[in-house]
Design an enzyme around this catalytic site. Sequence first.
Site, PDB file in Angstrom:
ATOM      1  N   TRP A 261       0.933  -1.113   0.072  1.00 30.57           N
ATOM      2  CA  TRP A 261       0.016   0.095   0.059  1.00 30.57           C
ATOM      3  C   TRP A 261       0.979   1.286  -0.056  1.00 30.57           C
ATOM      4  CZ3 TRP A 261      -3.745   3.567   0.223  1.00 30.57           C
ATOM      5  CH2 TRP A 261      -4.136   4.287   1.121  1.00 30.57           C
TER       6      TRP A 261
ATOM      7  N   ASP B 191       4.047  -4.711   3.877  1.00 24.13           N
ATOM      8  CA  ASP B 191       4.019  -5.535   5.353  1.00 24.13           C
ATOM      9  C   ASP B 191       5.370  -6.563   5.405  1.00 24.13           C
ATOM     10  OD1 ASP B 191       1.735  -4.179   5.998  1.00 24.13           O
ATOM     11  OD2 ASP B 191       0.422  -5.664   4.807  1.00 24.13           O
TER      12      ASP B 191
END
Lengths: 170, 134
Positions: free
Chosen positions: A95, A114
């Site tokens: 993201w 992540d």
Amino acid sequence: MTWFDTFFEKTSRTAARLSSRRSVVGGIGALAAGAAVFPLLPVSRVRGEEVANDPGDPSSCDYWRYCAIDGYLCSCCGGTHTACPPGTIMSPVTWVGTCLNPGDNKHYIISYNDCCGKSGCGRCGCVRNEGDKPMYLPQAANNINWCAGGSADIIYNCSTAIIVGVDDGA
Amino acid sequence: MACVVSETAHAGDARAHADYMIHCQGCHVPDGSGLEGKVPDLRTSLPMLLSVEGGRAFLVQVPGSSMSALSDTRLASTLNWMVRNFTGLKTDQQFRDYTEAEIENIRPQRLEDVFATRNALIGHLETDDGRPAE
């Protein structure tokens, strides 16, 4: 030039006395093998940029780079704001958002990669969501578990905040 | 004058590159190579799509393009930047830049089935894992 000659004669003789020819060949071989293997070590290839003026504490949710984050801060989980904790793998898909750096008043493009492969870290949960869009715009939604794209699959541990560029608004 | 033109083009490139980073790079990754089996490799799929009839429109109509938050002008610039930087199509003879008017015209036409359309366009040109067929 005498001292020069003496110095090199001495060092050469000492080197010859203390090492065999085979050990020199072995040493060069080890160096060559080491140099070839070093780039294969399992480190993240994500290219992060640093800024000269980077105010704040990366282990605090208030840190400017976290303006669009939704997750646990890797800097509280054994990693840093740009590196995953040991035993986890950084997801290559991610993201991306923009945050204003109060240090130089520029907008930076931040990649919230992540870290995956170990269960949720549980420390320093941080949800700020600036610029986050609903799930029907998946490319701009931060609620997606981005670990789903990586080799460690969907087990989410924590999030990093890596600068990938500057958004000068031009 | 040449200097002014090149500076303007450069500023446009910076905007398009920033838009690529913000709106596309998350999945397509910085060099456009994507993720095998999950995210198409732009370096190979862009030239394949641009080589067949309908592929040029498809690149505007895929959800990642058509549903992005980018305006028509900026979507055109971002697509042009991707083609120029991820493929060998460097000259105007090889690739004609998208224009705002073109994007405005084809963007609203929704694809009923993205995968079926893609397969019909370039399925015969690529292997099962998305690589160009030998």
